[in-house]
Design an enzyme around this catalytic site. Structure first.
Site, PDB file in Angstrom:
ATOM      1  N   ARG A  71       0.665  -0.851  -0.078  1.00  0.00           N
ATOM      2  CA  ARG A  71      -0.099   0.041  -0.135  1.00  0.00           C
ATOM      3  C   ARG A  71       1.043   1.107   0.249  1.00  0.00           C
ATOM      4  O   ARG A  71       2.077   1.216   1.179  1.00  0.00           O
ATOM      5  CB  ARG A  71      -0.789   0.038   1.405  1.00  0.00           C
ATOM      6  CG  ARG A  71      -1.955  -1.366   1.290  1.00  0.00           C
ATOM      7  CD  ARG A  71      -2.827  -0.868   1.925  1.00  0.00           C
ATOM      8  NE  ARG A  71      -2.358  -1.228   3.516  1.00  0.00           N
ATOM      9  CZ  ARG A  71      -2.782  -1.046   4.649  1.00  0.00           C
ATOM     10  NH1 ARG A  71      -4.328  -1.007   5.302  1.00  0.00           N
ATOM     11  NH2 ARG A  71      -2.351  -1.121   5.334  1.00  0.00           N
ATOM     12  N   ASP A 127       0.757   5.334   0.217  1.00  0.00           N
ATOM     13  CA  ASP A 127      -0.237   6.728   1.085  1.00  0.00           C
ATOM     14  C   ASP A 127      -0.388   7.863  -0.268  1.00  0.00           C
ATOM     15  O   ASP A 127      -0.014   7.967  -1.207  1.00  0.00           O
ATOM     16  CB  ASP A 127       0.488   7.075   2.151  1.00  0.00           C
ATOM     17  CG  ASP A 127       0.905   5.956   3.307  1.00  0.00           C
ATOM     18  OD1 ASP A 127       0.271   5.607   3.209  1.00  0.00           O
ATOM     19  OD2 ASP A 127       1.527   6.394   3.932  1.00  0.00           O
ATOM     20  N   ARG A 161       8.740   7.299   5.090  1.00  0.00           N
ATOM     21  CA  ARG A 161       9.405   8.952   5.333  1.00  0.00           C
ATOM     22  C   ARG A 161       9.191   9.123   6.270  1.00  0.00           C
ATOM     23  O   ARG A 161      10.085  10.519   6.934  1.00  0.00           O
ATOM     24  CB  ARG A 161       7.587   9.418   4.866  1.00  0.00           C
ATOM     25  CG  ARG A 161       7.160   9.406   3.739  1.00  0.00           C
ATOM     26  CD  ARG A 161       5.789   9.617   3.077  1.00  0.00           C
ATOM     27  NE  ARG A 161       5.263  10.417   3.915  1.00  0.00           N
ATOM     28  CZ  ARG A 161       3.991  10.277   4.084  1.00  0.00           C
ATOM     29  NH1 ARG A 161       2.771   9.682   4.071  1.00  0.00           N
ATOM     30  NH2 ARG A 161       3.538  11.522   4.628  1.00  0.00           N
TER      31      ARG A 161
END
Length: 254
Positions: free
Chosen positions: A51, A53, A197
């Site tokens: 996945r 974001d 991140r």
């Protein structure tokens, strides 16, 4: 009997609310499922390798789906898909795979790039973090070497996720500086939600001298997300590669 396929693709995540289907929001998964279902004239569900974001990009992504139609018998199938999908999402290739092949669980590693621009560039606004303060890239690479000493990266994970373990094996991590652009490359067997991140945001603190190397170690060892730096903005992050065992793919030409 349904045939399983792997689909290789890329997307600009700026106008997508991430990979996963969400109510009242445009996602990559939804766009693919809609296109496949329309063209194949059957309801098709797509499973992704992971996945991403909202706002995060993928220069290489893999998903799988099953269809009762022999889609590869139609040479213009990929062309039709790309015409249907619009400008932010492109299909590279569709390949037949065995019935047990899985885009997520069969992946052996994933590689991400993160881009920081230190000069204003209107053409990189959606694909990098514009950050003007000086950064010590050498110290940031010292921090990269620290990552190899650990496997539990709870401090860099989004809170309250449904994973069973926060252990990851990092194979490669490095910053490269060229023409006022910094590129961070990291490769691991798996990544936690928001992990790259969070690592980038914490390393930027190292690069600014706000966090020293012993402090960087302490952040990892604390297993506490609150002690790590703020997550870097999503637009600088690209999923760049996903590796699989050679026997997973049965190529179109086979």
């Amino acid at each position: 009997m349904k045939q399983r396929y792997f689909i290789e693709l890329a997307y600009n995540g700026t106008r997508f609310h991430g990979w996963q289907v969400q109510p009242n929001a445009k996602s990559v998964q939804e766009s693919l499922e809609k296109a496949l279902s329309t063209i194949c004239r059957e309801s098709i569900a797509v499973t992704g390798a992971g996945r991403t974001d909202t706002g995060v990009h993928a220069s290489y992504f893999v998903a799988h789906f099953e269809s009762e139609k022999t889609v590869l018998d139609h040479p213009d199938f990929t062309y039709k898909m790309n015409s249907f999908l619009g400008p932010d999402l492109v299909i590279f290739r569709i390949s037949k795979v065995g019935p047990q092949a899985h885009a997520r669980f069969d992946a052996t590693s994933r590689t991400y790039h993160y881009f920081i621009n230190q000069r204003k560039d209107p053409f990189a606004r959606e694909t990098s973090w514009y950050f003007t303060r000086p950064l010590d890239v050498h110290q940031m690479n010292v921090a990269c070497a620290v990552l190899f000493d650990y496997i539990d990266f709870t401090s860099f994970s989004k809170l309250h996720t449904d994973v069973k373990t926060n252990n990851c094996q990092i194979y490669y991590a490095r910053w490269v500086e060229k023409d006022q652009q910094l590129t961070f490359t990291i490769k691991a067997d798996r990544f936690l939600r928001n992990m790259v991140r969070a690592i980038v945001g914490t390393m930027v603190e190292v690069g600014q001298g706000k966090l020293d190397i012993p402090g960087f170690r302490q952040v990892i060892e604390a297993k506490d997300r609150a002690l790590a730096g703020a997550s870097a903005p999503p637009q600088g992050l690209f999923l760049a590669n996903i590796a699989y065992p050679e026997d997973v793919f049965q190529r179109m030409e086979d």
